[in-house]
Design a protein around this motif. Structure first.
Motif, PDB file in Angstrom:
ATOM      1  N   ILE A   4       0.808  -1.226   0.000  1.00  0.00           N
ATOM      2  CA  ILE A   4       0.000   0.000   0.000  1.00  0.00           C
ATOM      3  C   ILE A   4       0.838   1.272   0.000  1.00  0.00           C
ATOM      4  N   SER A   5       2.173   1.132   0.131  1.00  0.00           N
ATOM      5  CA  SER A   5       2.991   2.342   0.269  1.00  0.00           C
ATOM      6  C   SER A   5       4.122   2.484  -0.739  1.00  0.00           C
ATOM      7  N   SER A   6       4.383   1.474  -1.549  1.00  0.00           N
ATOM      8  CA  SER A   6       5.498   1.578  -2.492  1.00  0.00           C
ATOM      9  C   SER A   6       4.990   1.633  -3.928  1.00  0.00           C
ATOM     10  N   PRO A   7       5.563   2.534  -4.729  1.00  0.00           N
ATOM     11  CA  PRO A   7       5.084   2.729  -6.101  1.00  0.00           C
ATOM     12  C   PRO A   7       5.012   1.462  -6.944  1.00  0.00           C
ATOM     13  N   GLN A   8       6.039   0.599  -6.854  1.00  0.00           N
ATOM     14  CA  GLN A   8       6.030  -0.595  -7.710  1.00  0.00           C
ATOM     15  C   GLN A   8       4.850  -1.503  -7.400  1.00  0.00           C
ATOM     16  N   HIS A   9       4.390  -1.515  -6.163  1.00  0.00           N
ATOM     17  CA  HIS A   9       3.219  -2.324  -5.816  1.00  0.00           C
ATOM     18  C   HIS A   9       1.915  -1.567  -6.056  1.00  0.00           C
ATOM     19  N   LEU A  10       1.881  -0.281  -5.725  1.00  0.00           N
ATOM     20  CA  LEU A  10       0.666   0.509  -5.949  1.00  0.00           C
ATOM     21  C   LEU A  10       0.190   0.404  -7.393  1.00  0.00           C
ATOM     22  N   ARG A  11       1.143   0.456  -8.322  1.00  0.00           N
ATOM     23  CA  ARG A  11       0.809   0.387  -9.756  1.00  0.00           C
ATOM     24  C   ARG A  11       0.093  -0.897 -10.143  1.00  0.00           C
ATOM     25  N   GLN A  12       0.235  -1.917  -9.351  1.00  0.00           N
ATOM     26  CA  GLN A  12      -0.348  -3.215  -9.683  1.00  0.00           C
ATOM     27  C   GLN A  12      -1.814  -3.334  -9.303  1.00  0.00           C
ATOM     28  N   TRP A  13      -2.283  -2.483  -8.394  1.00  0.00           N
ATOM     29  CA  TRP A  13      -3.675  -2.633  -7.959  1.00  0.00           C
ATOM     30  C   TRP A  13      -4.474  -1.337  -7.942  1.00  0.00           C
ATOM     31  N   TRP A  14      -3.813  -0.186  -8.042  1.00  0.00           N
ATOM     32  CA  TRP A  14      -4.567   1.062  -7.918  1.00  0.00           C
ATOM     33  C   TRP A  14      -4.293   2.005  -9.071  1.00  0.00           C
ATOM     34  N   PRO A  15      -3.336   2.937  -8.991  1.00  0.00           N
ATOM     35  CA  PRO A  15      -3.156   3.851 -10.121  1.00  0.00           C
ATOM     36  C   PRO A  15      -2.327   3.185 -11.212  1.00  0.00           C
ATOM     37  N   ASP A  16      -2.324   3.810 -12.386  1.00  0.00           N
ATOM     38  CA  ASP A  16      -1.502   3.305 -13.482  1.00  0.00           C
ATOM     39  C   ASP A  16      -0.032   3.627 -13.266  1.00  0.00           C
ATOM     40  N   ASP A  17       0.232   4.683 -12.525  1.00  0.00           N
ATOM     41  CA  ASP A  17       1.607   5.054 -12.177  1.00  0.00           C
ATOM     42  C   ASP A  17       1.567   5.736 -10.812  1.00  0.00           C
ATOM     43  N   ARG A  53      -8.992  -5.500  -5.586  1.00  0.00           N
ATOM     44  CA  ARG A  53      -7.797  -5.706  -6.411  1.00  0.00           C
ATOM     45  C   ARG A  53      -6.549  -5.784  -5.538  1.00  0.00           C
ATOM     46  N   LEU A  54      -6.520  -5.002  -4.456  1.00  0.00           N
ATOM     47  CA  LEU A  54      -5.407  -5.062  -3.505  1.00  0.00           C
ATOM     48  C   LEU A  54      -5.288  -6.474  -2.946  1.00  0.00           C
ATOM     49  N   GLY A  55      -6.394  -7.014  -2.460  1.00  0.00           N
ATOM     50  CA  GLY A  55      -6.381  -8.372  -1.919  1.00  0.00           C
ATOM     51  C   GLY A  55      -5.952  -9.400  -2.953  1.00  0.00           C
ATOM     52  N   ASP A  56      -6.462  -9.268  -4.180  1.00  0.00           N
ATOM     53  CA  ASP A  56      -6.106 -10.197  -5.255  1.00  0.00           C
ATOM     54  C   ASP A  56      -4.618 -10.107  -5.589  1.00  0.00           C
ATOM     55  N   TYR A  57      -4.085  -8.889  -5.623  1.00  0.00           N
ATOM     56  CA  TYR A  57      -2.663  -8.705  -5.938  1.00  0.00           C
ATOM     57  C   TYR A  57      -1.788  -9.333  -4.861  1.00  0.00           C
ATOM     58  N   VAL A  58      -2.100  -9.087  -3.598  1.00  0.00           N
ATOM     59  CA  VAL A  58      -1.313  -9.665  -2.513  1.00  0.00           C
ATOM     60  C   VAL A  58      -1.370 -11.195  -2.584  1.00  0.00           C
ATOM     61  N   GLU A  98     -18.267   8.922  -6.080  1.00  0.00           N
ATOM     62  CA  GLU A  98     -17.145   8.539  -6.946  1.00  0.00           C
ATOM     63  C   GLU A  98     -16.093   7.777  -6.141  1.00  0.00           C
ATOM     64  N   HIS A  99     -15.837   8.222  -4.914  1.00  0.00           N
ATOM     65  CA  HIS A  99     -14.847   7.557  -4.073  1.00  0.00           C
ATOM     66  C   HIS A  99     -15.361   6.215  -3.564  1.00  0.00           C
ATOM     67  N   VAL A 100     -16.649   6.121  -3.252  1.00  0.00           N
ATOM     68  CA  VAL A 100     -17.248   4.834  -2.865  1.00  0.00           C
ATOM     69  C   VAL A 100     -17.046   3.830  -3.998  1.00  0.00           C
ATOM     70  N   THR A 101     -17.407   4.240  -5.203  1.00  0.00           N
ATOM     71  CA  THR A 101     -17.260   3.370  -6.369  1.00  0.00           C
ATOM     72  C   THR A 101     -15.799   2.988  -6.581  1.00  0.00           C
ATOM     73  N   GLY A 102     -14.910   3.961  -6.467  1.00  0.00           N
ATOM     74  CA  GLY A 102     -13.482   3.703  -6.662  1.00  0.00           C
ATOM     75  C   GLY A 102     -12.922   2.712  -5.667  1.00  0.00           C
ATOM     76  N   TRP A 103     -13.151   2.952  -4.378  1.00  0.00           N
ATOM     77  CA  TRP A 103     -12.617   2.037  -3.361  1.00  0.00           C
ATOM     78  C   TRP A 103     -13.260   0.664  -3.454  1.00  0.00           C
ATOM     79  N   ASP A 104     -14.543   0.599  -3.806  1.00  0.00           N
ATOM     80  CA  ASP A 104     -15.189  -0.702  -3.969  1.00  0.00           C
ATOM     81  C   ASP A 104     -14.579  -1.485  -5.131  1.00  0.00           C
ATOM     82  N   HIS A 105     -14.008  -0.782  -6.083  1.00  0.00           N
ATOM     83  CA  HIS A 105     -13.332  -1.435  -7.205  1.00  0.00           C
ATOM     84  C   HIS A 105     -11.890  -1.802  -6.845  1.00  0.00           C
ATOM     85  N   TYR A 106     -11.154  -0.870  -6.262  1.00  0.00           N
ATOM     86  CA  TYR A 106      -9.719  -1.060  -6.071  1.00  0.00           C
ATOM     87  C   TYR A 106      -9.342  -1.911  -4.860  1.00  0.00           C
TER      88      TYR A 106
END
Length: 154
Positions: free
Chosen positions: A23-36, A142-147, A131-139
């Motif tokens: 949740i705190s490093s760019p290389q991992h964040l890119r895998q489940w949340w932002p594109d960069d 994905r965090l759990g799936d990535y881990v 918009e944030h409810v929808t976003g967090w419900d989506h992302y």
């Protein structure tokens, strides 16, 4: 409906140390949340999240300022503030990821606050909140799936 606080909890089959890194490093964040992402996990660090291709005019670049980074328990940041301003309680939203050991895994609680403090009119407040409810419900799933892909099943 109260538009002041958004909260989600998920269980993740990995240690708090691993989840904190994700949740705190760019290389991992890119895998489940932002594109960069460009950010350092240290209080006061200013970085950015990029949604979409940075070269595309439709890309959304969002500044973030790290508030707390307490390994492996807490990572929080302010975002959604005007690009020409420093993040404050009145002009930004605060996202906190609280991590706690839970059996062999981690209980992650995500809390986002500051919607009312922005001073938006009711229609904007409701739209931003949804918009944030929808976003967090989506992302967050994905965090759990990535881990789960990072950590072998026990």
């Amino acid at each position: 409906m109260e538009y002041g606080r958004l909260e989600r909890e998920i269980q993740i089959d990995a240690s708090p140390e691993i989840v904190f890194e994700v949740i705190s490093s760019p290389q991992h964040l890119r895998q489940w949340w932002p594109d960069d992402a460009q950010v350092e996990a240290r209080p006061g660090a200013v970085g950015e999240l990029v949604f979409g291709d940075r070269a595309d005019l439709d890309a959304k670049v969002v500044a973030i300022t790290v508030v707390d980074a307490v390994f492996p328990r807490l990572f929080s940041f302010r975002w959604v503030y005007p690009e020409d301003e420093t993040a404050t309680e009145r002009n930004s939203l605060l996202v906190s990821f609280e991590l706690a050991p839970d059996g062999d895994g981690t209980a992650l609680r995500m809390i986002e606050t500051g919607f009312r403090e922005r001073g938006w009119d009711v229609a904007v407040l409701e739209a931003e909140y949804q918009e944030h409810v929808t976003g967090w419900d989506h992302y967050l799933p994905r965090l759990g799936d990535y881990v789960a892909r990072l950590v072998p099943r026990r």
